[in-house]
Design an enzyme around this catalytic site. Structure first.
Site, PDB file in Angstrom:
ATOM      1  N   THR A 192       0.813  -1.224   0.000  1.00 32.35           N
ATOM      2  CA  THR A 192       0.000   0.000   0.000  1.00 32.35           C
ATOM      3  C   THR A 192       0.845   1.272   0.000  1.00 32.35           C
ATOM      4  OG1 THR A 192      -1.689  -1.224   1.187  1.00 32.35           O
ATOM      5  CG2 THR A 192      -1.891   1.172   1.199  1.00 32.35           C
ATOM      6  N   GLU A 210       1.173   4.431  -2.606  1.00 30.13           N
ATOM      7  CA  GLU A 210       0.892   5.833  -2.255  1.00 30.13           C
ATOM      8  C   GLU A 210       2.080   6.738  -2.550  1.00 30.13           C
ATOM      9  OE1 GLU A 210      -2.063   6.717  -1.716  1.00 30.13           O
ATOM     10  OE2 GLU A 210      -2.826   4.674  -1.487  1.00 30.13           O
ATOM     11  N   TRP A 255      -5.137   3.201 -14.982  1.00 33.95           N
ATOM     12  CA  TRP A 255      -6.289   3.552 -15.821  1.00 33.95           C
ATOM     13  C   TRP A 255      -6.575   5.050 -15.815  1.00 33.95           C
ATOM     14  CZ3 TRP A 255      -6.342   1.066 -11.162  1.00 33.95           C
ATOM     15  CH2 TRP A 255      -7.012   1.683 -10.108  1.00 33.95           C
TER      16      TRP A 255
HETATM   17 ZN   LIG Z   1      -4.054   5.015  -5.460  1.00 36.37          ZN
END
Ligand SMILES: [Zn+2]
Length: 630
Positions: A143, A147, A158
């Site tokens: 994670t 970030e 995307w």
């Molecule tokens: Zn993100």
């Protein structure tokens, strides 16, 4: 950011995250073997190194982990980003108990957005997505890598939305194919957008949870960000910044920052409170020296972990802890941290707390747990009765930039009464009564977060039982007030009555008012607290623009006063009648608005013991109350 719960993750868990970052950004993560063959040549060695700071902004030795006890760790948002360290030197990562946005594990702003919002720059993360051990897991361990990609100007593969799987989009990076984005790894060879071009499902900037790589294009884009003045990213790795953060040479071991908490902050004489060592900034503590107030048993301790302490006098208690490690010592003192109450109940049945005397307010214990401006206080510019009452100050008077963090939402503040002897009351004839007035700055009901919980304890605060939970219109009875809500002659007061259950009717019952404000709160006022055999709702409520009480009632010496609050000055016609309805005294009195008018009913009016009626007429508005003369 923590409240001494699981979110106060260990140093080791944070170190595991730093290791992950350095592995992932240097192509040292073992799971690159799982990247599908077509993308294997595109696994970039980004070449960035991450180090925990070794000097804080004041130049003090830090292990890079600041631990802040705050309610903003719950449902965390930008307002939770307390104590940011200068972003030209440090990349801030705030770790929280929960995020307000429950669908996010963490979030960060890209440089262009963060540039002007310097006070929100950095990463806010849920504690179970930091590192790969402790409250996190290997599955969640990518994670912060993701970030930091955002902090360095990467979009999701995307594009710049947070919704994968909706529409084919592009991230502006040449070697990452257009994709709709993925929230799982079911289709590793997906080519939906431009068949037969296989998409990079296993990229760190996906939501797939099987992410193992950045591409060279992403490396270039992040490198550009780090060479840009936008959001001061260029400064993050300058020689000057590395020296300021103390990461230019070998790490130095720091002395501890002493900290502790207790299992409760309210208790009684003779009951045990558990103190817990929560010192940090050095993992290996070798000694602890506790000092408690003089009436404590024990008065001192050298326990490294917990201490059980009892006190033999009532009042606020101050405690201190000196923590020692191989690198030195740190000391903290918490003044008035716990309150020890007298368990002997006072008889207050029938007494109305008008709070005109500050001693009535001072007899209650006021906990502003997080020591901020949102708190219970004593208000001296108005009341339901007289000119004083109790206020919960929920209105945020802070201005920019102080108001960028630490908003009211999530705060908890408590007022606890003395022990009351209610053993003379019986269920069905026992009520807790008060009057209250509240307002909000919210325009719609769903934005009103305020709640007031009333609890009682018959165990000296060891456990509390809910008597009532009031929220929204139950406490907000003055609607939307944009500016700070103060009491004036237009204020609406509501009578509140709560029947007390048999379990509450002991000889030592405590009551607690627990207020939880929201970000759009305004002030809340409370007056005329009483515990009585009569519900307040049958009493005369201010429906005529004024209110009055007969004090004392019953009148024991045949002498009584009218105490009257009115929103308009004028002539009051006062009539006293006997039980037969015969007028026995009539006189006029000039009353003034917004002060407590004290009008004596002379004793010679009451020739006999019994029931009388006192009627007041101000400009045609009439109210009558019953007076018992004993
Ligand atoms: Zn993100």
């Amino acid at each position: 950011m923590h409240n001494y719960g699981a979110e106060n993750i260990t140093d080791e868990q944070i170190y595991s995250d730093v290791k992950n970052l350095n592995d992932n950004y240097n192509k040292r993560n073992a799971d690159t073997t799982q990247v599908i063959p077509i993308f294997k040549p595109l696994i970039a060695n980004v070449g960035f190194e991450f180090r925990l700071a070794n000097k804080d902004p004041q130049g003090n030795c830090t292990n890079g982990i600041d631990r802040i006890n705050t309610y903003k760790t719950f449902k965390a948002n930008d307002q939770s980003k307390l104590n940011p360290w200068n972003r030209s030197v440090y990349l801030n990562i705030w770790v929280a108990n929960t995020l307000e946005n429950t669908s996010a594990a963490a979030y960060a702003y890209k440089p262009a957005s963060a540039h002007y919002m310097f006070y929100y720059d950095g990463i806010l993360a849920w504690h179970s997505y930091v590192g790969s051990i402790g409250t996190s897991s290997q599955y969640n361990s990518k994670t912060i890598t993701h970030e930091i990609g955002h902090c360095l100007n990467l979009d999701h593969l995307w594009g710049a939305t947070n919704q994968p799987g909706v529409a084919c989009g592009d991230d502006g990076v040449l070697d990452t194919p257009e994709t709709k984005g993925h929230s799982n790894c079911n289709i590793l060879y997906d080519s939906t957008c431009h068949p037969p071009i296989i998409e990079n499902v296993q990229n760190y900037m996906e939501y797939s949870y099987c992410d193992y790589m950045f591409t060279p294009g992403q490396k270039d884009r992040m490198t550009d960000a780090l060479n840009s003045d936008v959001a001061q990213r260029k400064s993050l790795w300058s020689d000057q910044s590395l020296i300021a953060a103390g990461v230019d040479g070998p790490r130095v071991d720091c002395k501890p920052k002493a900290d502790f908490n207790t299992n409760k902050q309210f208790s009684c004489i003779g009951n045990s409170i558990q103190y817990k060592n929560q010192s940090y900034n050095d993992t290996l503590m070798t000694a602890a020296e506790w000092t408690f107030d003089g009436d404590a048993t024990p008065a001192t301790s050298t326990s490294l972990n917990t201490v059980q302490v009892t006190y033999n006098t009532k009042g606020w208690k101050t405690s201190s802890l000196k923590s020692t490690s191989n690198a030195g010592s740190g000391t903290t003192t918490k003044s008035d941290y716990v309150y020890i109450a007298d368990p002997v109940g006072k008889n207050v049945t029938g007494k109305i707390f008008h709070f005109e005397d500050e001693a009535e307010f001072a007899s209650w214990t006021n906990f502003n747990y997080f020591n901020n401006e949102f708190k219970w206080d004593y208000y001296t510019y108005g009341g339901y009765f007289g000119t004083k009452c109790v206020r919960y100050k929920a209105y945020d008077t802070r201005t920019f930039p102080n108001n960028t963090v630490g908003s009211a939402s999530g705060d908890i503040d408590e007022l606890i009464t003395e022990a009351y002897d209610l053993s003379g009351l019986s269920q069905g004839n026992a009520y807790l009564n008060f009057f209250s007035a509240g307002a909000t700055r919210a325009s719609i009901n769903t934005d009103i977060e305020d709640s007031l919980i009333i609890q009682y304890s018959v165990t000296c605060g060891n456990s509390w039982v809910n008597l009532a939970k009031l929220s929204k219109s139950q406490i907000i009875n003055n609607g939307k007030v944009t500016n700070e809500f103060f009491i004036d002659n237009t204020t609406t007061w509501d009578a509140k009555t709560f029947a007390l259950p048999a379990q509450a009717l002991t000889s030592n019952t405590f009551f607690k008012f627990r207020y939880r404000p929201g970000d759009l709160s305004n002030n809340f006022y409370l007056d005329n607290f009483e515990i009585n055999s009569t519900p307040v709702s049958v009493k005369n409520i201010n429906t005529q623009g004024y209110s009055f009480e007969l004090v004392p009632n019953p009148a024991t010496n045949g002498n009584s006063f009218i105490q009257l609050n009115t929103s308009e000055s004028g002539n009051a016609k006062i009539t006293v009648s006997n039980i037969l309805g015969e007028k026995i005294s009539t006189f006029d009195y000039q009353v003034n608005r917004n002060i407590l008018n004290q009008i004596e009913l002379p004793s010679n009016v009451f020739t006999q013991k019994g029931i009388y009626f006192v009627n007041i007429d101000i400009n045609g508005k009439k109210n009558t109350k019953k007076l018992i003369v004993q």
